[in-house]
Design a protein around this motif. Structure first.
Motif, PDB file in Angstrom:
ATOM      1  N   LEU A  96      22.343   0.858 -38.396  1.00  0.00           N
ATOM      2  CA  LEU A  96      21.853   1.738 -39.553  1.00  0.00           C
ATOM      3  C   LEU A  96      22.842   1.572 -40.767  1.00  0.00           C
ATOM      4  CD1 LEU A  96      19.874   3.689 -40.802  1.00  0.00           C
ATOM      5  CD2 LEU A  96      21.495   5.612 -39.766  1.00  0.00           C
ATOM      6  N   GLU A  97      22.436   1.070 -41.771  1.00  0.00           N
ATOM      7  CA  GLU A  97      23.132   0.926 -43.114  1.00  0.00           C
ATOM      8  C   GLU A  97      22.467   1.876 -44.111  1.00  0.00           C
ATOM      9  OE1 GLU A  97      26.000  -0.363 -43.441  1.00  0.00           O
ATOM     10  OE2 GLU A  97      26.190  -1.615 -41.653  1.00  0.00           O
ATOM     11  N   GLY A  98      22.941   2.895 -44.442  1.00  0.00           N
ATOM     12  CA  GLY A  98      22.269   3.842 -45.423  1.00  0.00           C
ATOM     13  C   GLY A  98      21.191   4.351 -44.659  1.00  0.00           C
ATOM     14  N   ASP A  99      19.917   3.945 -45.368  1.00  0.00           N
ATOM     15  CA  ASP A  99      18.654   4.418 -44.840  1.00  0.00           C
ATOM     16  C   ASP A  99      17.827   3.328 -44.490  1.00  0.00           C
ATOM     17  OD1 ASP A  99      18.715   7.319 -45.598  1.00  0.00           O
ATOM     18  OD2 ASP A  99      18.223   6.690 -47.484  1.00  0.00           O
ATOM     19  N   ALA A 100      18.532   1.943 -44.171  1.00  0.00           N
ATOM     20  CA  ALA A 100      17.987   0.688 -43.680  1.00  0.00           C
ATOM     21  C   ALA A 100      18.406   0.541 -42.272  1.00  0.00           C
ATOM     22  CB  ALA A 100      18.045  -0.373 -44.561  1.00  0.00           C
ATOM     23  N   VAL A 101      17.734  -0.215 -41.475  1.00  0.00           N
ATOM     24  CA  VAL A 101      18.013  -0.429 -40.217  1.00  0.00           C
ATOM     25  C   VAL A 101      18.071  -2.100 -39.940  1.00  0.00           C
ATOM     26  CG1 VAL A 101      17.553   1.640 -38.951  1.00  0.00           C
ATOM     27  CG2 VAL A 101      15.944  -0.347 -39.236  1.00  0.00           C
ATOM     28  N   GLU A 102      18.696  -2.758 -39.082  1.00  0.00           N
ATOM     29  CA  GLU A 102      18.796  -4.290 -38.875  1.00  0.00           C
ATOM     30  C   GLU A 102      19.072  -4.429 -37.423  1.00  0.00           C
ATOM     31  OE1 GLU A 102      22.472  -6.610 -40.160  1.00  0.00           O
ATOM     32  OE2 GLU A 102      21.371  -5.946 -41.758  1.00  0.00           O
TER      33      GLU A 102
ATOM     34  N   PRO B  17      15.367  12.828 -25.317  1.00  0.00           N
ATOM     35  CA  PRO B  17      16.317  13.582 -26.045  1.00  0.00           C
ATOM     36  C   PRO B  17      17.182  13.007 -27.203  1.00  0.00           C
ATOM     37  CG  PRO B  17      17.212  12.920 -23.994  1.00  0.00           C
ATOM     38  CD  PRO B  17      15.701  12.285 -24.117  1.00  0.00           C
ATOM     39  N   TYR B  18      16.572  12.089 -27.915  1.00  0.00           N
ATOM     40  CA  TYR B  18      17.183  11.571 -28.911  1.00  0.00           C
ATOM     41  C   TYR B  18      17.030  11.958 -30.261  1.00  0.00           C
ATOM     42  CZ  TYR B  18      18.551   8.050 -25.607  1.00  0.00           C
ATOM     43  OH  TYR B  18      18.966   7.315 -24.406  1.00  0.00           O
ATOM     44  N   ARG B  19      17.769  12.295 -31.176  1.00  0.00           N
ATOM     45  CA  ARG B  19      17.407  12.814 -32.570  1.00  0.00           C
ATOM     46  C   ARG B  19      16.795  11.464 -33.216  1.00  0.00           C
ATOM     47  NH1 ARG B  19      20.867  13.072 -36.452  1.00  0.00           N
ATOM     48  NH2 ARG B  19      22.241  11.974 -35.752  1.00  0.00           N
ATOM     49  N   GLN B  20      15.644  11.834 -34.110  1.00  0.00           N
ATOM     50  CA  GLN B  20      14.778  10.861 -34.753  1.00  0.00           C
ATOM     51  C   GLN B  20      15.019  11.009 -36.168  1.00  0.00           C
ATOM     52  OE1 GLN B  20      10.786  11.154 -33.483  1.00  0.00           O
ATOM     53  NE2 GLN B  20      11.227  10.893 -31.429  1.00  0.00           N
ATOM     54  N   ARG B  21      14.981   9.871 -36.940  1.00  0.00           N
ATOM     55  CA  ARG B  21      14.868   9.633 -38.264  1.00  0.00           C
ATOM     56  C   ARG B  21      14.079   8.605 -38.807  1.00  0.00           C
ATOM     57  NH1 ARG B  21      20.257   8.299 -41.620  1.00  0.00           N
ATOM     58  NH2 ARG B  21      18.263   7.661 -43.217  1.00  0.00           N
ATOM     59  N   ARG B  22      13.654   8.892 -39.963  1.00  0.00           N
ATOM     60  CA  ARG B  22      12.877   7.484 -40.633  1.00  0.00           C
ATOM     61  C   ARG B  22      13.607   6.825 -41.311  1.00  0.00           C
ATOM     62  NH1 ARG B  22       8.012   6.619 -38.475  1.00  0.00           N
ATOM     63  NH2 ARG B  22       7.155   5.866 -40.712  1.00  0.00           N
ATOM     64  N   ALA B  23      13.657   5.461 -41.392  1.00  0.00           N
ATOM     65  CA  ALA B  23      14.467   4.368 -41.646  1.00  0.00           C
ATOM     66  C   ALA B  23      13.549   3.038 -42.004  1.00  0.00           C
ATOM     67  CB  ALA B  23      15.416   3.937 -40.786  1.00  0.00           C
TER      68      ALA B  23
ATOM     69  N   LEU C  90       9.874   2.986 -40.446  1.00  0.00           N
ATOM     70  CA  LEU C  90       9.689   3.441 -39.002  1.00  0.00           C
ATOM     71  C   LEU C  90      10.486   4.419 -38.462  1.00  0.00           C
ATOM     72  CD1 LEU C  90      12.299   1.889 -38.063  1.00  0.00           C
ATOM     73  CD2 LEU C  90      11.030  -0.098 -37.711  1.00  0.00           C
ATOM     74  N   THR C  91      10.239   4.780 -37.232  1.00  0.00           N
ATOM     75  CA  THR C  91      11.095   5.848 -36.599  1.00  0.00           C
ATOM     76  C   THR C  91      12.312   5.205 -35.788  1.00  0.00           C
ATOM     77  OG1 THR C  91       9.010   7.179 -36.226  1.00  0.00           O
ATOM     78  CG2 THR C  91      11.135   7.776 -35.010  1.00  0.00           C
ATOM     79  N   LEU C  92      13.572   5.641 -35.919  1.00  0.00           N
ATOM     80  CA  LEU C  92      14.778   5.327 -35.626  1.00  0.00           C
ATOM     81  C   LEU C  92      15.233   6.441 -34.620  1.00  0.00           C
ATOM     82  CD1 LEU C  92      17.287   3.499 -35.030  1.00  0.00           C
ATOM     83  CD2 LEU C  92      18.273   5.038 -37.270  1.00  0.00           C
ATOM     84  N   HIS C  93      15.486   6.029 -33.202  1.00  0.00           N
ATOM     85  CA  HIS C  93      16.141   7.148 -32.301  1.00  0.00           C
ATOM     86  C   HIS C  93      17.598   6.768 -32.313  1.00  0.00           C
ATOM     87  CE1 HIS C  93      12.101   7.747 -30.716  1.00  0.00           C
ATOM     88  NE2 HIS C  93      11.923   6.410 -30.937  1.00  0.00           N
TER      89      HIS C  93
END
Length: 416
Positions: free
Chosen positions: A369-375, A343-349, A410-413
């Motif tokens: 999450l920083e903008g559209d990038a993840v680390e 039950p987590y929202r997903q987005r591409r990053a 990739l997909t971020l939850h």
């Protein structure tokens, strides 16, 4: 893949000779929780939001059940307004009015009108409503400056819902507007899937309740708060919550007591000398899986006692969260009729800094999450619960991957 029952081998102070794949563990969950949906129960329609409908909801009546005005204005015959305009108003006498719940009595003859309010029954003989802004009333007559077609601005019988039609399908998680729709059809109660009853057992002599006096070597119980929130999120109800220390007899008695659909054991699932839960589960029922090829949560286990599903969740808080979401929560969501999905929202990053993993295990990686990038967060250890509050979400690295390099999509939850 079908998991083989785990033999009651004591891994305490020895470690795991092998670990099950995540997919195998999830297949076991789906085979047990998905095969026996919980029975239905009736709830008041006012309490139905968030529940899962157990059977198709079939309309017993038409909606509307009568022809009704869709605008405030004047009911008349549409054909009699043909040619009406600013310079050619058509005048009609007003015979009376119709209000919601208080219809106009009698039949309106040709070339007459009835004042009408939204939701009021359309008088017999009339078939349209001219909005009030296109008619001027004076001395018992109206002057109409715009024509309307027959049935214009009228809600016709069955226009919204027809009697006998399925308006809400079984398996639907009800939203507030769904309950409102059911109420509009006259339903005072709805049959919904019964909420799974979850028993929460917290082990560990060192664990004390939040707010209690804590000794120098004790820790506050964070997992109970975490798990209670997750249980409610996934549509279950708490059957009981017990802190049991590390006494094997007490843990075993609580595991096999009747009344729960799911038992969650927090702590005592690993290879320490006081980790009694796996052996108890093997003795009392079936220890289907113990040890999973993932990080964190590798000491997770699962099985059943009779029809009750039992999940062994590691005591470290992040491992506990991870094992719950991958396995226990999946079972609870299935039993509650919600399906296995997270039950987590997903987005591409896009990956900003390399995410490192190892082939052969699934990695649950907390990221910012920083903008559209993840680390990835620079943390290690499954006890760092604050990493989940500092993180915006997590990514899952599959067992066949060594991780993700910079620039990988990739997909971020998202935790929120």
């Amino acid at each position: 893949m079908t998991p083989r029952p785990v033999q009651a081998k004591d891994v305490r102070m020895h470690g795991f000779a092998q670990r099950s794949e995540v997919e195998v563990a999830q297949a076991w969950v789906d085979g047990r929780a998905g095969a026996r949906p919980l029975p239905a129960q009736a709830v008041a329609v006012e309490e139905s939001a968030g529940r899962v409908l157990a059977a198709d909801l079939v309309a017993p009546i038409d909606v509307p059940t009568f022809q009704r005005a869709a605008m405030d204005g004047f009911a008349l015959r549409g054909a009699e307004t043909e040619g009406a305009g600013e310079y050619n108003p058509i005048e009609l006498p007003v015979l009376g009015q119709a209000l919601p719940g208080r219809p106009f009595e009698g039949t309106a003859p040709a070339r007459t009108a009835v004042r009408i309010m939204t939701g009021a029954p359309l008088p017999d003989g009339l078939d349209a409503v001219v909005p009030a802004e296109y008619a001027t009333e004076a001395a018992g007559r109206i002057a109409i400056t715009r024509p309307v077609s027959p049935w214009q601005h009228v809600g016709r019988v069955g226009e919204d819902i027809q009697a006998g039609s399925t308006v809400l399908p079984a398996g639907r998680r009800l939203r507030p507007q769904d309950g409102g729709l059911a109420a509009s059809l006259g339903f005072a109660q709805l049959d919904v899937v019964r909420r799974p009853r979850v028993r929460l057992l917290v082990t560990g002599n060192e664990v004390v309740a939040p707010g209690a006096t804590k000794g120098p070597w004790e820790i506050y119980d964070a997992n109970s708060v975490l798990l209670r929130g997750l249980i409610a999120r996934d549509g279950a109800e708490l059957e009981s919550h017990q802190r049991l220390g590390d006494e094997a007899a007490a843990i075993g008695a609580a595991m096999c007591a009747p009344g729960a659909d799911v038992v969650l054991v927090s702590g005592g699932s690993s290879v320490g000398s006081e980790d009694h839960a796996p052996q108890l589960l093997a003795q009392l029922g079936e220890l289907a899986i113990h040890g999973v090829a993932m990080r964190p949560s590798s000491p997770a286990g699962m099985g059943r006692i009779g029809d009750t599903l039992v999940f062994l969740l590691p005591g470290n808080p992040v491992s506990c969260l991870c094992a719950y979401d991958f396995f226990a929560g999946r079972a609870i969501r299935r039993l509650a009729g919600r399906g296995p999905e997270w039950p987590y929202r997903q987005r591409r990053a896009t990956v900003a800094r390399k995410i490192v993993s190892a082939v052969g295990r699934v990695d649950y990686v907390r990221v910012r999450l920083e903008g559209d990038a993840v680390e990835p967060l620079a943390v290690s250890g499954a006890s760092v619960l604050s990493s989940t509050t500092r993180a915006d979400g997590f990514v899952v690295v599959p067992a066949e991957s060594e991780g993700y390099g910079p620039g990988t999509e990739l997909t971020l939850h998202l935790y929120d």
